[in-house]
Design an enzyme around this catalytic site. Structure first.
Site, PDB file in Angstrom:
ATOM      1  N   ASP A 271      10.682  21.094 -33.034  1.00  0.00           N
ATOM      2  CA  ASP A 271      11.229  22.442 -32.859  1.00  0.00           C
ATOM      3  C   ASP A 271      10.102  23.475 -32.787  1.00  0.00           C
ATOM      4  OD1 ASP A 271      12.767  24.738 -32.933  1.00  0.00           O
ATOM      5  OD2 ASP A 271      13.201  24.598 -35.075  1.00  0.00           O
TER       6      ASP A 271
ATOM      7  N   ASP B  68      11.594  28.040 -27.298  1.00  0.00           N
ATOM      8  CA  ASP B  68      12.136  27.329 -28.455  1.00  0.00           C
ATOM      9  C   ASP B  68      12.761  26.001 -28.030  1.00  0.00           C
ATOM     10  OD1 ASP B  68      13.490  26.459 -30.696  1.00  0.00           O
ATOM     11  OD2 ASP B  68      14.514  28.364 -31.082  1.00  0.00           O
TER      12      ASP B  68
END
Ligand code: NAG
Ligand code: NAG
Ligand code: NAG
Ligand code: NAG
Length: 419
Positions: free
Chosen positions: A131, A306
């Site tokens: 992430d 992201d």
């Protein structure tokens, strides 16, 4: 905890890491010699059958909001000042949203990409979501209750290299241990071991065991060095970069640490955009166009790249401008979150093109169209909005269309067209 103190602790870690920068022993280095980490996703595991519905889109929006509240809160604690994009995530909503211990994890009941790391001595394999929108490494603890059943659980007592940091945290203990990822060793990596997982992280809904944040230390809730920084500071990486290819085609996704995989993208299209604010991988987006027309032309629209968010999530204003002229586009709002549906017979001709560093990167119908909505006869569209946001989270709906490069050394993001 102010950032000055954090920086001192990080500096100590760096020394320790450099001092022990021996190659991993052969017993430990059973990770691929190429440093390529194969990534998997729910869609690729399901051979392309759609996993989305309006419920998963709503859940994703709520959990992304929590992740950003938590990481913005961490930024404020670490640096002593409010994150510049934190205009609408006011202190009250941060406090309200971080009251339970699982706020740092997003909900992954959507399509997200994960791969393996090894932790401890002897090493144990964990499947992790990588992430770039957060900076902490979480695993389920061996002491986790039934909520972690089915996941591999971290047992610090079974690892001779683990050390308890003694940091008190809600719902988790903090350790440092050695982490092996893509053929590299992150010594004394800070790890949060969770005592409970929220229901969304049950094995059925969330195939990976934990989360590996690849952001900068400013948004870390821990006082140690985030994984990417540990790897970079260790001096092992040929280049201080991580490259991603995300795809729903089985076997086609990978993360490459320490370099880019030049066989996966067209080098002449590689475009770098500077990170404008360290913390997230935050850059400036030049605009969004559709059918060759500018929909949003802004030379200062902040965007956060992201990998841990499925959708593109933007401000109400940008999303409304985007959908304004699409016949049949319908907004579905609940609280602060809005998603859109578009008649399935036209959605393929409504795809966006994002402009970064002056280069246009189109989004394919396959990635923009999330499939038929169960509540209407229309299809779910890949750009959603949150009224809390005056920035854009550029998630996997976009990232599946490019090769993306996260360059820690030069604090910049690169995008290139896929081969
Ligand atoms: C680059 O990608 C190709 C195709 O997926 C793969 O076979 C190769 O191993 C990758 N290269 C590296 C250095 O990982
Ligand atoms: C996907 O396809 C592979 C190979 O064709 C097969 O082994 C696997 O069982 C399939 N998975 C699902 C969920 O259908
Ligand atoms: C985690 O968050 C979820 C959703 O807000 C909540 O239902 C659950 O009880 C929480 N779990 C813990 C252990 O706090
Ligand atoms: C839209 O694109 C998807 C994915 O490329 C394809 O499966 C679908 O048949 C297309 N739909 C229409 C109406 O053209």
């Amino acid at each position: 905890m102010k950032f000055t103190t954090t920086a001192t602790i990080c500096a100590l870690f760096v020394e320790a890491v450099v001092g022990s920068a021996t190659p991993p022993s052969s017993a430990r280095s059973n990770i691929g010699r190429t440093h390529r980490i194969a990534l998997n996703s729910r869609l690729s595991a399901a051979n392309g059958s759609k996993v989305f519905d309006s419920r998963t889109v709503r859940e994703q929006l709520q959990f992304v909001s929590r992740k950003y509240s938590a990481t913005m809160g961490a930024y404020e604690r670490n640096t002593g000042s409010r994150h510049p994009l934190n205009g609408r995530y006011n202190a009250r909503s941060v406090a309200k949203r971080t009251t339970n211990g699982n706020v740092s994890l997003t909900n992954y009941d959507a399509d997200l990409w994960y791969g393996d790391i090894e932790v401890g001595t002897p090493p144990q394999t964990f499947t992790m979501l990588f992430d770039t929108g957060s900076s902490d490494l979480f695993l389920p603890s061996i002491q986790c209750d039934v909520s972690c059943d089915g996941h591999t659980q971290y047992d610090p007592a079974a690892s001779s290299s683990s050390k308890d940091t003694g940091q008190p945290f809600r719902q988790q203990a903090e350790y440092v241990d050695d982490v092996f990822v893509g053929g590299y060793e992150a010594d004394d990596q800070t790890i949060g071991a969770a005592y409970a997982y929220s229901p969304e992280f049950s094995k059925d809904d969330f195939p990976p065991d934990g989360l590996s944040g690849l952001g900068f230390p400013e948004i870390s809730e821990f006082e140690g060095s985030p994984l990417f920084q540990t790897l970079y500071e260790s001096g092992q990486l040929p280049q201080g970069v991580i490259g991603f290819k995300l795809s729903t085609t089985p076997g086609a996704s990978e993360m490459l640490i320490g370099g880019t995989n030049t066989s996966l993208y067209r080098s002449d299209t590689l475009t770098y955009i500077p990170v404008t604010q360290k913390g997230y991988w935050q850059v400036v987006m030049d605009g969004i166009s559709r059918l060759g027309q500018d929909v949003i032309e802004s030379h200062a629209a902040p965007a956060i790249i992201d990998t841990g968010t499925t959708l593109v999530i933007t401000s109400d204003a940008i999303a409304q401008a985007y959908y304004a002229n699409i016949p049949g586009a319908t907004a579905h709002t609940e609280g602060e979150d809005t998603y859109w549906t578009i008649p399935c017979n036209i959605i393929n001709s409504t795809v966006p093109t994002f402009i970064f560093g002056g280069h246009a990167f189109p989004v394919s119908p396959q990635t923009f169209n999330l499939g038929p909505d169960i509540l209407s006869s229309d299809c779910l569209a890949g750009i959603a909005a949150s009224s809390e946001m005056d920035f854009t989270i550029v998630g996997d709906v976009f990232l599946q269309n490019t090769y993306s490069v996260f360059d820690y050394r030069n604090t910049r993001v690169g995008f290139a067209e896929l081969v």
